[in-house]
Design an enzyme around this catalytic site. Structure first.
Site, PDB file in Angstrom:
ATOM      1  N   LYS A 181       0.901  -1.201   0.010  1.00 48.87           N
ATOM      2  CA  LYS A 181       0.024  -0.002   0.001  1.00 48.87           C
ATOM      3  C   LYS A 181       0.797   1.092  -0.179  1.00 48.87           C
ATOM      4  CE  LYS A 181      -1.485   3.000   2.570  1.00 48.87           C
ATOM      5  NZ  LYS A 181      -1.655   4.142   1.673  1.00 48.87           N
ATOM      6  N   GLU A 256      10.032   2.559  10.402  1.00 50.64           N
ATOM      7  CA  GLU A 256      11.093   3.599  10.171  1.00 50.64           C
ATOM      8  C   GLU A 256      10.244   4.960  10.049  1.00 50.64           C
ATOM      9  OE1 GLU A 256      14.147   3.459   9.534  1.00 50.64           O
ATOM     10  OE2 GLU A 256      14.366   1.054   9.689  1.00 50.64           O
ATOM     11  N   CYS A 290      13.736  11.638   5.244  1.00 48.39           N
ATOM     12  CA  CYS A 290      13.752  11.408   6.502  1.00 48.39           C
ATOM     13  C   CYS A 290      15.010  11.613   7.040  1.00 48.39           C
ATOM     14  CB  CYS A 290      13.435   9.797   6.716  1.00 48.39           C
ATOM     15  SG  CYS A 290      14.301   8.892   5.698  1.00 48.39           S
ATOM     16  N   GLU A 391      10.343  17.216  14.256  1.00 45.97           N
ATOM     17  CA  GLU A 391      10.421  16.953  12.848  1.00 45.97           C
ATOM     18  C   GLU A 391       9.319  17.956  11.765  1.00 45.97           C
ATOM     19  OE1 GLU A 391       8.859  13.398  10.973  1.00 45.97           O
ATOM     20  OE2 GLU A 391      10.788  13.193   9.843  1.00 45.97           O
TER      21      GLU A 391
HETATM   22  P1  NAD Z   1       2.378   8.889   7.058  1.00 46.09           P
HETATM   23  O1  NAD Z   1       2.570   8.227   8.418  1.00 46.09           O
HETATM   24  O2  NAD Z   1       1.166   9.997   6.918  1.00 46.09           O
HETATM   25  O3  NAD Z   1       1.978   7.914   6.024  1.00 46.09           O
HETATM   26  C1  NAD Z   1       3.030   6.891   5.522  1.00 46.09           C
HETATM   27  C2  NAD Z   1       1.996   5.654   4.996  1.00 46.09           C
HETATM   28  O4  NAD Z   1       1.127   5.217   6.128  1.00 46.09           O
HETATM   29  C3  NAD Z   1       1.062   6.034   3.975  1.00 46.09           C
HETATM   30  O5  NAD Z   1       1.040   4.941   2.987  1.00 46.09           O
HETATM   31  C4  NAD Z   1      -0.236   6.271   4.756  1.00 46.09           C
HETATM   32  O6  NAD Z   1      -1.457   6.051   3.888  1.00 46.09           O
HETATM   33  C5  NAD Z   1      -0.195   5.187   5.602  1.00 46.09           C
HETATM   34  N1  NAD Z   1      -0.956   5.323   6.810  1.00 46.09           N
HETATM   35  C6  NAD Z   1      -1.345   6.299   7.753  1.00 46.09           C
HETATM   36  N2  NAD Z   1      -1.822   6.219   8.826  1.00 46.09           N
HETATM   37  C7  NAD Z   1      -2.012   4.587   8.651  1.00 46.09           C
HETATM   38  C8  NAD Z   1      -2.541   3.869   9.655  1.00 46.09           C
HETATM   39  N3  NAD Z   1      -3.135   4.357  10.866  1.00 46.09           N
HETATM   40  N4  NAD Z   1      -2.479   2.619   9.617  1.00 46.09           N
HETATM   41  C9  NAD Z   1      -1.969   1.928   8.552  1.00 46.09           C
HETATM   42  N5  NAD Z   1      -1.260   2.735   7.400  1.00 46.09           N
HETATM   43  C10 NAD Z   1      -1.530   4.326   7.725  1.00 46.09           C
HETATM   44  O7  NAD Z   1       3.552   9.743   6.791  1.00 46.09           O
HETATM   45  P2  NAD Z   1       3.922  10.399   5.240  1.00 46.09           P
HETATM   46  O8  NAD Z   1       3.265  11.849   5.505  1.00 46.09           O
HETATM   47  O9  NAD Z   1       3.438   9.711   3.934  1.00 46.09           O
HETATM   48  O10 NAD Z   1       5.529  10.484   5.402  1.00 46.09           O
HETATM   49  C11 NAD Z   1       6.205  11.272   5.814  1.00 46.09           C
HETATM   50  C12 NAD Z   1       6.716  10.865   7.186  1.00 46.09           C
HETATM   51  O11 NAD Z   1       7.630   9.687   6.977  1.00 46.09           O
HETATM   52  C13 NAD Z   1       8.059  11.720   8.072  1.00 46.09           C
HETATM   53  O12 NAD Z   1       7.588  11.572   9.435  1.00 46.09           O
HETATM   54  C14 NAD Z   1       9.167  11.013   7.643  1.00 46.09           C
HETATM   55  O13 NAD Z   1      10.195  11.512   8.629  1.00 46.09           O
HETATM   56  C15 NAD Z   1       9.063   9.537   7.533  1.00 46.09           C
HETATM   57  N6  NAD Z   1       9.953   8.999   6.891  1.00 46.09           N
HETATM   58  C16 NAD Z   1      10.758   8.086   7.428  1.00 46.09           C
HETATM   59  C17 NAD Z   1      11.827   7.361   6.835  1.00 46.09           C
HETATM   60  C18 NAD Z   1      12.697   6.611   7.677  1.00 46.09           C
HETATM   61  O14 NAD Z   1      13.294   5.468   7.001  1.00 46.09           O
HETATM   62  N7  NAD Z   1      12.833   6.502   9.101  1.00 46.09           N
HETATM   63  C19 NAD Z   1      11.840   7.512   5.526  1.00 46.09           C
HETATM   64  C20 NAD Z   1      10.770   8.341   4.844  1.00 46.09           C
HETATM   65  C21 NAD Z   1       9.781   9.006   5.617  1.00 46.09           C
END
Ligand code: NAD
Length: 501
Positions: A181, A256, A290, A391
């Site tokens: 997903k 992550e 990230c 962040e």
């Molecule tokens: P997000 O948490 O909003 O969404 C990430 C994914 O999770 C999306 O596909 C979203 O639809 C899904 N999702 C959201 N809520 C969910 C739930 N309750 N249950 C299951 N799935 C759910 O994050 P984003 O805005 O897409 O990405 C940005 C974030 O990602 C930042 O905090 C960034 O630091 C982090 N990030 C971390 C890394 C790492 O490796 N540490 C890498 C890239 C991004």
């Protein structure tokens, strides 16, 4: 330039059990270009029913895929790698339009996928186990790796190719099946990846993609009793929900999550080198990595010079559509995220930090339709301010002044996240002290906070994750279950820990 093919609206589907299908209830959502708001694609907005079908397909496929020889699985990954390499430019251009990062970075994102395909393809012939001597005579023992089952791969929008491939390829080469997903902001790149996997000969049901929101698709995956493994990248808030929801079923979960990464610049640093690393790490990918640098911890002896040089460089950064050769900084992913970044700029001002440059919605007429934001630098930041702790995930850098190397290390480590850190120094003793004392999962010496490669562990400490590491051999560990095997060929009962003579 965007050519004709690039301006066509793409109608994409879910891929379930080897077939491209609409959402069962026919709903859709749209993918837009953050540089100009143009519609790029229409995709199925799936529901838990679609998830149910995908999990059933993955369950069925697991029976044969888990027994298919690992070297053969690896050969499919080599084909995937070759197809990704062949289509690198096309996918990179699509990614720039869908996610906004500049083309050169989008190519790098696809390259990470190619590297991971070849690296994990090779793992088809490794996936080493262990043999060790027994306490008993005539007894052989070993530990072997087993596939686990169905893996849910849930990914964010900032690395639309790299992050999914870093999860999907090790999951597949170790014999698991996947329901994928991707984020709703970047579904088209995800669909391209799945098409390539299909074309490379991945059997039906081994990889399924279900498009839609976190609330519907993500949550249905998280609740599903048949999924054994979750590989999640996203915000700390969403990651914690995934962990809590799956805890009662004792699932294996890799998270992550967020970062608050810092570059430390010591008084003995090569400032020209540091300047390049800071600009690239803080404003590359519009600060939406990230591992992006969002804190600059600088020795007071070089603070003024660095501030002046940075302001001059930042003000020259060219914003624009990432497909244009002249662009250095693309848009923020969407206007909601831009508002959230701007909120933080206001918070920083309210906390008493000085906005040395930027920190407002880009004013140029040609940028008005996109979600552009002038890269910002705060000076006079203290370590406890919210802009130094939370962040922001955008082009905002907070400069913190320190009086010593020891203080720099302390400030670096004093945040709830622990992903990436960097230090610029010419002193080898300081460099090694930093290697010992810095508590993040990734550390760069005389380079910025970004630049991970596929064959070293990737991940962070504290609230950046839950202790797992992606990529490298650590990914093989995450996606396999160890089985200890004892073979007694003595022909008699030998009781461990009892028959000692
Ligand atoms: P997000 O948490 O909003 O969404 C990430 C994914 O999770 C999306 O596909 C979203 O639809 C899904 N999702 C959201 N809520 C969910 C739930 N309750 N249950 C299951 N799935 C759910 O994050 P984003 O805005 O897409 O990405 C940005 C974030 O990602 C930042 O905090 C960034 O630091 C982090 N990030 C971390 C890394 C790492 O490796 N540490 C890498 C890239 C991004």
């Amino acid at each position: 330039m965007v050519d004709k093919a690039e301006s066509e609206i793409i109608k994409a589907k879910n891929f379930i059990g080897g077939k491209w299908v609409e959402a069962k209830d026919g709903r859709t959502f749209e993918s837009q270009n953050p540089a100009n708001g143009k519609l790029l694609g229409v995709l199925p907005r799936s529901s838990p029913e679609d998830v149910e079908e995908a999990v059933a397909a993955a369950r069925k496929a697991f029976e044969s895929w888990s027994k298919y020889p690992a070297p053969r699985r690896g050969e499919i990954l080599f084909k995937i790698g070759a197809l990704l390499a062949e289509r690198k430019e096309k996918i990179a251009r699509l990614m720039t339009q869908e996610m906004g990062k500049v083309l050169v970075e989008a190519r790098g994102d696809v390259q990470e996928g190619i590297d991971m395909a070849f690296y994990m393809g090779g793992e088809g012939r490794r996936q080493f186990g262990v043999t060790t001597p027994s306490e008993m005579p005539n007894k052989f023992q070993m530990a072997v790796r087993d596939p686990i089952g169905i893996v849910a791969v849930i990914t964010p929008w900032n690395f639309p190719m790299a992050i999914p491939t870093w999860k999907i390829f090790p999951a597949l080469v170790t014999g698991n099946t996947v329901v994928f997903k991707p984020a709703t902001d970047t579904p088209l790149v995800a669909v391209e990846l799945v098409k390539i996997c299909e074309e490379a000969g991945l059997p039906e049901g081994v990889l399924n993609i279900v498009l839609g929101t976190g609330a519907e698709v993500g949550n249905a995956l998280v609740q599903h009793p048949d999924i054994q493994v979750y590989s999640f990248t996203g915000s700390t808030e969403s990651g914690k929900k995934v962990l809590i929801e799956t805890a009662s079923r004792l699932k294996r979960v890799s998270l992550e999550l967020g970062g608050k990464n810092a570059i430390m610049v010591m008084e003995d640093a090569d400032l020209d080198l540091a300047m390049d690393g800071i600009i690239w790490s803080a404003y590359g990918t519009t600060g939406q990595r990230c591992t992006a640098c969002s804190r600059l911890i600088v020795h007071k002896a070089v603070e003024q010079e660095l501030t002046e040089r940075l302001v001059a460089r930042i003000e020259k950064l060219r914003l624009g559509d990432g497909l244009l050769d002249t662009t250095e900084v693309g848009p923020i992913i969407n206007k909601t995220q831009r508002s959230s970044v701007h909120e933080y700029v206001k918070i920083g001002q309210g906390e008493g930090a000085k906005l040395a440059t930027g920190g407002y919605v880009a004013e140029e007429a040609e940028l008005a339709a996109g979600s552009f934001y002038r890269p910002a630098l705060f000076t006079g930041v203290t370590p406890n301010m919210r802009i130094a702790q939370e962040e922001i995930f955008g082009p905002v850098l907070s400069m913190i002044s320190v009086g010593s190397f020891e203080e720099a290390i302390k400030v670096n480590n004093s945040v709830r996240y622990g992903l990436s850190s960097s230090i610029y120094t010419r002193d080898v003793n300081r460099a090694f002290t930093a290697i010992r004392d810095i508590t993040s999962g990734i550390l760069y010496i005389n380079a910025g906070t970004i630049g991970a490669e596929t064959h070293l562990p990737f991940g962070g400490t504290r609230e950046t994750g839950n202790g797992h590491r992606e990529a490298a051999w650590t990914a093989i560990d995450f996606f396999t279950e160890w089985k200890a095997v004892y073979v007694d060929y003595s022909g008699k009962l030998q009781r461990a820990q009892i028959d000692m003579d």
